[in-house]
Write an enzyme that holds these catalytic residues in place. Structure first.
Site, PDB file in Angstrom:
ATOM      1  N   CYS A 149       0.862  -1.191   0.000  1.00  0.00           N
ATOM      2  CA  CYS A 149       0.000   0.000   0.000  1.00  0.00           C
ATOM      3  C   CYS A 149       0.894   1.234   0.000  1.00  0.00           C
ATOM      4  CB  CYS A 149      -0.939  -0.002   1.194  1.00  0.00           C
ATOM      5  SG  CYS A 149      -1.880  -1.538   1.414  1.00  0.00           S
ATOM      6  N   GLY A 175       4.311   7.195  -1.660  1.00  0.00           N
ATOM      7  CA  GLY A 175       5.713   6.829  -1.720  1.00  0.00           C
ATOM      8  C   GLY A 175       6.665   7.454  -0.743  1.00  0.00           C
ATOM      9  N   ASP A 225      -2.965  -5.994  -5.842  1.00  0.00           N
ATOM     10  CA  ASP A 225      -3.711  -5.885  -4.593  1.00  0.00           C
ATOM     11  C   ASP A 225      -2.896  -6.572  -3.514  1.00  0.00           C
ATOM     12  OD1 ASP A 225      -5.482  -5.950  -2.474  1.00  0.00           O
ATOM     13  OD2 ASP A 225      -7.227  -6.308  -3.752  1.00  0.00           O
ATOM     14  N   CYS A 258      -2.613   5.685  10.022  1.00  0.00           N
ATOM     15  CA  CYS A 258      -2.811   7.024  10.579  1.00  0.00           C
ATOM     16  C   CYS A 258      -4.186   7.147  11.229  1.00  0.00           C
ATOM     17  CB  CYS A 258      -2.608   8.101   9.520  1.00  0.00           C
ATOM     18  SG  CYS A 258      -3.660   7.930   8.062  1.00  0.00           S
TER      19      CYS A 258
END
Length: 468
Positions: A279, A283, A326, A395
């Protein structure tokens, strides 16, 4: 519904000169600045009523058509109005409600959004009160759904403007600017006092942090910022757009919140190691790992986000293998020394920069995302060599997406154990280490001498090691 101290709103349903010729359609904007206010109200409705994320609506290339039709200056104003209206939504509601003898009708959502847009400008933005009021009244007159309430809009907003010096400080002290479900979950997770500190931090403007390749103090001097205890460089207000800042094209730095920069550091020395970043887009963590000497495979399901990741790496002069897949079922031919899984989450740790999050998410969303994270983690651990380490992070402020999920995973796994984060592992980390040896930051953390430079995103991270 009557304005306190004012007469009843007019009941004349005749369309004003600004109204559309088609019943039920708002007027085309004619007054200077009206198009921006109409767009702000429309987008506020999309956020609050349709639960649409603000970033997508205000994307420069793919945003809402009404937003993209504006020039850059008005786009900036719309964005400022929306961020402010969402950040102080409960405060604005309280100040407007005090000027109504009865609440607005439940179906008067368009009227409510016009009032919120006007009040946000009056209370918090550098817009003349008269301009904010007049444009809101014109907007109301031009929409058949709200035309008969134009006098109410005028009276409420003029009252807010007249009394703001006395009423605003008291209201800010008394009101919590978040939906009830969000406040309740924070209090349950952190206790009432800590929750209060987090909610207070959410009212502050977001800051810009940079990860730099070398010499943070040098870059702090150039940007007019400070070096944080963790090594990130923080700037309170950018003097220009990011792309216009010194040495952007040379790739000496990249924008990354101080908390978001911590998970990749938990691997320690990664020089020469094969690391999977799952994921990965856009970057920032891939760049950290590559800059530290790792051989990185960056995996993400979004082609467009991976294109942005590649562009970022090219600018920074860094390399990584890019894989569109995925992460929940990607299985490469070889396992890795280390895996970073920064999982999709509710983003409740980023409310300071994304004040729409509490208004677009729900407890059901958090439960659904926690389930997805667990499935991603169950698969990600299969990519590790025996003895390899995985860092799981996100987060979110919600323990369901962090502490509780990791506890459950460890209770059901015989092959993995916490690899505790130790005090002194790297600069600035000690205050964020939990009793379990995990990492937890909140927006109320990292106090600075200058209070306006305090805070960081809410993040959770756990480092686990595979035994066999």
């Amino acid at each position: 519904m009557v304005v306190s101290g004012e007469g009843s709103p007019p009941r004349d349903r005749r369309r004003s000169k600004h109204s559309s010729s088609q019943p039920g359609r708002p007027a085309e904007p004619s007054a200077p600045g009206l198009a921006a206010r109409m767009a702000a109200a429309r987008l506020l409705a999309a956020v609050v009523d349709a639960k649409t994320p603000l970033d997508g609506l205000t994307d420069q290339e793919h945003g809402h058509p009404q937003f993209k039709a504006l020039d850059q200056r008005d786009r900036g104003l719309v964005r400022a109005i929306l961020v402010t209206a969402l950040r102080y939504r409960r405060t604005i509601e309280a100040l407007m409600s005090a000027r109504l003898r009865s609440p607005l009708p439940a179906n008067a959502t368009t009227l409510s959004h016009i009032l919120h847009v006007g009040a946000a400008q009056i209370l918090f933005l550098d817009v003349p009160d008269s301009a904010a009021v007049d444009l809101a009244v014109t907007h109301a007159k031009g929409d058949p759904r709200t035309a008969r309430f134009a006098a109410l809009v005028n009276a409420v907003l003029r009252g807010v403007a007249r009394d703001k010096a006395a009423d605003l400080p008291e209201t800010l002290a008394a009101v919590t600017d978040a939906p009830d479900w969000f406040v309740a979950r924070l209090r349950e997770a952190y206790g009432p006092e800590r929750a209060k500190e987090i909610l207070a931090a959410h009212r502050l403007e977001s800051l810009t942090d940079f990860t730099v390749k070398t010499d943070p103090q040098h870059w702090a001097n150039i940007f007019g910022g400070v070096v944080l205890p963790t090594g990130s460089v923080r700037v309170g207000r950018l003097p220009a757009t990011v792309a216009e800042l010194p040495f952007y094209a040379e790739g000496a730095w990249w924008v990354q919140d101080a908390a978001a920069a911590l998970p990749a550091k938990l691997f320690g020395d990664v020089a020469g190691l094969r690391v999977a970043d799952l994921c990965a887009a856009p970057g920032g963590k891939t760049a950290q790992l590559a800059a530290a000497g790792a051989t990185v495979t960056a995996v993400d399901s979004s082609r467009s986000r991976l294109a942005r990741l590649q562009t970022n790496l090219d600018r920074l002069g860094l390399k990584a293998e890019i894989v569109q897949a995925d992460a929940i079922d990607w299985m490469p031919p070889e396992t890795f020394d280390a895996v970073l899984l920064d999982a999709p989450c509710s983003s409740t740790g980023t409310v300071r920069r994304h004040p729409d999050v509490p208004w677009t998410k729900s407890p059901a969303d958090i439960e659904k995302l926690a389930g997805l994270q667990r499935r991603l983690l169950d698969h990600a651990v299969r990519l590790l060599k025996p003895g390899g380490r995985i860092v799981f992070s996100n987060c979110s402020l919600d323990p369901l997406e962090g502490e509780e999920m990791i506890r459950q995973f460890l209770s059901q796994s015989t092959d993995f154990a916490t690899d505790p984060i130790e005090r002194g592992e790297f600069a600035g980390i000690d205050d964020f280490i939990t009793p379990e040896g995990w990492l937890r930051t909140t927006p109320a953390d990292m106090p600075m001498a200058d209070a306006s430079l305090s805070g960081m995103d809410g993040f959770f991270a756990a480092r686990l090691r595979r035994s066999i």
